[in-house]
Design an enzyme around this catalytic site. Structure first.
Site, PDB file in Angstrom:
ATOM      1  N   ARG A   1       0.853  -1.202   0.000  1.00  0.00           N
ATOM      2  CA  ARG A   1       0.000   0.000   0.000  1.00  0.00           C
ATOM      3  C   ARG A   1       0.886   1.249   0.000  1.00  0.00           C
ATOM      4  O   ARG A   1       0.584   2.244  -0.640  1.00  0.00           O
ATOM      5  CB  ARG A   1      -0.941   0.000   1.228  1.00  0.00           C
ATOM      6  CG  ARG A   1      -1.624   1.339   1.446  1.00  0.00           C
ATOM      7  CD  ARG A   1      -2.878   1.262   2.291  1.00  0.00           C
ATOM      8  NE  ARG A   1      -2.761   0.398   3.440  1.00  0.00           N
ATOM      9  CZ  ARG A   1      -2.105   0.683   4.567  1.00  0.00           C
ATOM     10  NH1 ARG A   1      -1.499   1.844   4.731  1.00  0.00           N
ATOM     11  NH2 ARG A   1      -2.067  -0.195   5.555  1.00  0.00           N
TER      12      ARG A   1
ATOM     13  N   TYR B   1     -17.288  18.095 -13.961  1.00  0.00           N
ATOM     14  CA  TYR B   1     -17.740  16.705 -14.121  1.00  0.00           C
ATOM     15  C   TYR B   1     -18.805  16.373 -13.053  1.00  0.00           C
ATOM     16  O   TYR B   1     -18.633  16.712 -11.882  1.00  0.00           O
ATOM     17  CB  TYR B   1     -16.526  15.776 -14.013  1.00  0.00           C
ATOM     18  CG  TYR B   1     -16.886  14.330 -13.863  1.00  0.00           C
ATOM     19  CD1 TYR B   1     -17.602  13.661 -14.853  1.00  0.00           C
ATOM     20  CD2 TYR B   1     -16.529  13.612 -12.726  1.00  0.00           C
ATOM     21  CE1 TYR B   1     -17.956  12.333 -14.712  1.00  0.00           C
ATOM     22  CE2 TYR B   1     -16.866  12.275 -12.581  1.00  0.00           C
ATOM     23  CZ  TYR B   1     -17.586  11.649 -13.577  1.00  0.00           C
ATOM     24  OH  TYR B   1     -17.943  10.330 -13.431  1.00  0.00           O
TER      25      TYR B   1
ATOM     26  N   ASP C   1      -8.487  19.975 -13.355  1.00  0.00           N
ATOM     27  CA  ASP C   1      -8.789  18.624 -13.820  1.00  0.00           C
ATOM     28  C   ASP C   1      -8.510  18.625 -15.319  1.00  0.00           C
ATOM     29  O   ASP C   1      -9.257  19.211 -16.106  1.00  0.00           O
ATOM     30  CB  ASP C   1     -10.257  18.281 -13.522  1.00  0.00           C
ATOM     31  CG  ASP C   1     -10.596  16.856 -13.925  1.00  0.00           C
ATOM     32  OD1 ASP C   1      -9.912  16.308 -14.821  1.00  0.00           O
ATOM     33  OD2 ASP C   1     -11.553  16.289 -13.365  1.00  0.00           O
TER      34      ASP C   1
ATOM     35  N   LYS D   1      -9.105   7.776 -18.805  1.00  0.00           N
ATOM     36  CA  LYS D   1      -9.391   8.391 -20.092  1.00  0.00           C
ATOM     37  C   LYS D   1      -8.130   8.417 -20.972  1.00  0.00           C
ATOM     38  O   LYS D   1      -7.599   7.374 -21.256  1.00  0.00           O
ATOM     39  CB  LYS D   1      -9.991   9.784 -19.854  1.00  0.00           C
ATOM     40  CG  LYS D   1     -11.114   9.802 -18.775  1.00  0.00           C
ATOM     41  CD  LYS D   1     -12.268   8.948 -19.146  1.00  0.00           C
ATOM     42  CE  LYS D   1     -13.441   8.885 -18.187  1.00  0.00           C
ATOM     43  NZ  LYS D   1     -13.311   9.115 -16.774  1.00  0.00           N
TER      44      LYS D   1
HETATM   45  C1  LIG Z   1     -13.275  15.315 -16.170  1.00  0.00           C
HETATM   46  C2  LIG Z   1     -13.394  14.112 -15.290  1.00  0.00           C
HETATM   47  N1  LIG Z   1     -12.851  14.133 -14.057  1.00  0.00           N
HETATM   48  C3  LIG Z   1     -12.937  13.075 -13.217  1.00  0.00           C
HETATM   49  C4  LIG Z   1     -13.603  11.927 -13.585  1.00  0.00           C
HETATM   50  C5  LIG Z   1     -13.707  10.791 -12.617  1.00  0.00           C
HETATM   51  O1  LIG Z   1     -12.837   9.778 -12.997  1.00  0.00           O
HETATM   52  P1  LIG Z   1     -13.073   8.218 -12.642  1.00  0.00           P
HETATM   53  O2  LIG Z   1     -14.273   7.776 -13.400  1.00  0.00           O
HETATM   54  O3  LIG Z   1     -11.795   7.561 -13.082  1.00  0.00           O
HETATM   55  O4  LIG Z   1     -13.279   8.137 -11.169  1.00  0.00           O
HETATM   56  C6  LIG Z   1     -14.181  11.847 -14.849  1.00  0.00           C
HETATM   57  C7  LIG Z   1     -14.912  10.646 -15.249  1.00  0.00           C
HETATM   58  O5  LIG Z   1     -15.595  10.610 -16.268  1.00  0.00           O
HETATM   59  C8  LIG Z   1     -14.090  12.972 -15.721  1.00  0.00           C
HETATM   60  O6  LIG Z   1     -14.641  12.967 -16.939  1.00  0.00           O
END
Ligand SMILES: Cc1ncc(COP(=O)(O)O)c(C=O)c1O
Length: 384
Positions: free
Chosen positions: A52, A104, A176, A201
């Site tokens: 971990r 998001y 982000d 992604k």
């Molecule tokens: C811009 C953005 N940030 C964060 C996330 C969250 O990521 P995760 O699905 O890997 O938890 C997403 C998921 O679609 C996203 O599109």
């Protein structure tokens, strides 16, 4: 094999953080699938005690992505949301955060339903309008949390200008960067203090792993994130770390094609009968096209378009053959979705309306297929 300090972006993607395995010479960092490490004697070990806390596959990925995003360190988590959760632990009760209003949906849900229980407050503003950001700052504002472009309406924030406003007010800037990828923009170079990705992604890029990572510049932030990664334990697994590490090797190549395909589809959609609006920063009609040209290198693989009615949006989504109807984004295969009922269903309708997310909007995550095949698919899906 030594990465020169002058190495350019695609060279960094392939090599940063990775040395041939010292015990075998394996050129690819192995998957260290172990929970613990044998110690030489009491008080003497090789730098690894428990998985971990430390894992060599994860550490290689963290070094790789820190270099890709121009940061000084990075920590990988079990998902993008876990990474955002780790960032949130930098806050204290009473702190205030300004957030891009069209963030998001999962991030909004986390801030709105979870963090607001712990004495934190959030103001959502259209950060593309810097005056609104300036007006939302309070003495207790500790973070400005930005997304650019936003999902799915593709609004941009001037990251450098927003960072100036945040820093003047004594707040950290978090970007982000999932939607753009570090090929298209590197927020740390524009003044961001922390960058977060859903590695699910573009960084992984092959739709076969869920993960997240936070990249930082300041020693105190990085020390805290390391502590939280071990303390909360929401770590990225060795196999997922290995998958993302494989993904980043081709990040520059993949994004070059995503950029080409995004532009090709956007240009095709403009003027198609029944398409009332195309949202893509690469189009001269995008309200922030000048900022896009300044801030982005290529315009990315995400675009949205409006077909006027929910019925038509449903028909397009159901009629595509090559494109897959699915949530998520950033993979080599093209995905189509209806944000109002899929990715943004957890966002209340009045908020969707406020950010321009209509029921007739369709979003595409453009893959790396031949763009003409994608255009042919859309053409038949749009026929009346
Ligand atoms: C811009 C953005 N940030 C964060 C996330 C969250 O990521 P995760 O699905 O890997 O938890 C997403 C998921 O679609 C996203 O599109």
């Amino acid at each position: 094999m030594k990465l020169p300090p002058t190495a350019r972006f695609s060279t960094v993607c392939v090599h940063a953080g990775q040395d041939p395995d010292p015990s075998t010479g394996a050129i690819i960092t192995p998957i260290f699938q172990t929970s613990t490490y044998v110690q030489d004697e009491l008080g003497h070990h090789k730098g690894y005690e428990y998985a971990r806390t430390q894992n060599p596959t994860r550490a290689a990925l963290e070094k790789n992505i820190a270099a890709i995003e121009a940061g000084n360190g990075a920590y990988a988590f079990a998902s993008g949301m876990a990474a955002i959760g780790a960032i949130a632990t930098l806050l204290r009760p009473g702190d205030h955060v300004v957030v891009t209003d069209n963030t998001y949906g999962g991030t909004f849900r986390f801030f709105d339903k979870v963090l607001s229980k712990y004495g934190l407050s959030f103001t959502y503003v259209d950060t593309s309008q810097l005056d609104l950001l300036r007006g939302a700052m309070r003495p207790e504002t500790r973070m400005v949390f930005l997304e650019s472009p936003t999902n799915p309406v593709m609004r941009l924030t001037d990251i450098a200008a927003a960072a100036d406003i945040a820093h003047t007010g004594g707040a950290k800037v978090i970007v982000d960067n999932t939607f753009a990828s570090p090929v298209v923009q590197r927020p740390i170079e524009m003044g961001a203090d922390l960058v977060v990705h859903s590695t699910t992604k573009y960084l992984n890029g092959h739709s076969d792993s869920v993960g997240g990572i936070v990249i930082g510049v300041h020693d105190d932030d990085l020390e805290w994130l390391k502590f939280i990664q071990n303390t909360e334990g929401a770590i990225l697994s060795p196999f997922d770390s290995w998958l993302v590490l494989r993904g980043t090797k081709t990040l520059a190549l993949r994004m070059a094609q995503h950029n080409i395909n995004g532009m090709a589809l956007a240009e095709f959609l403009v003027g198609q009968p029944g398409v009332t609006q195309v949202l893509y920063p690469g189009l001269p009609t995008h309200p922030q096209h000048d900022l896009a040209r300044r801030q982005m290198r290529g315009f990315g693989g995400m675009l949205s378009f409006d077909v006027g009615t929910f019925e038509k949006a449903r028909r397009v989504c159901n009629r595509v053959k090559l494109m897959a109807l699915a949530e998520s984004l950033g993979g080599v295969e093209t995905l189509i979705c209806h944000p109002a009922s899929m990715t943004h269903a957890s966002v209340p309708p009045e908020r969707r309306q406020a950010i321009g997310l209509t029921d007739s909007l369709v979003r595409i995550s453009v893959g790396v297929e031949d763009p003409q095949d994608l255009i042919d698919d859309l053409k038949q899906a749009l026929l009346d």
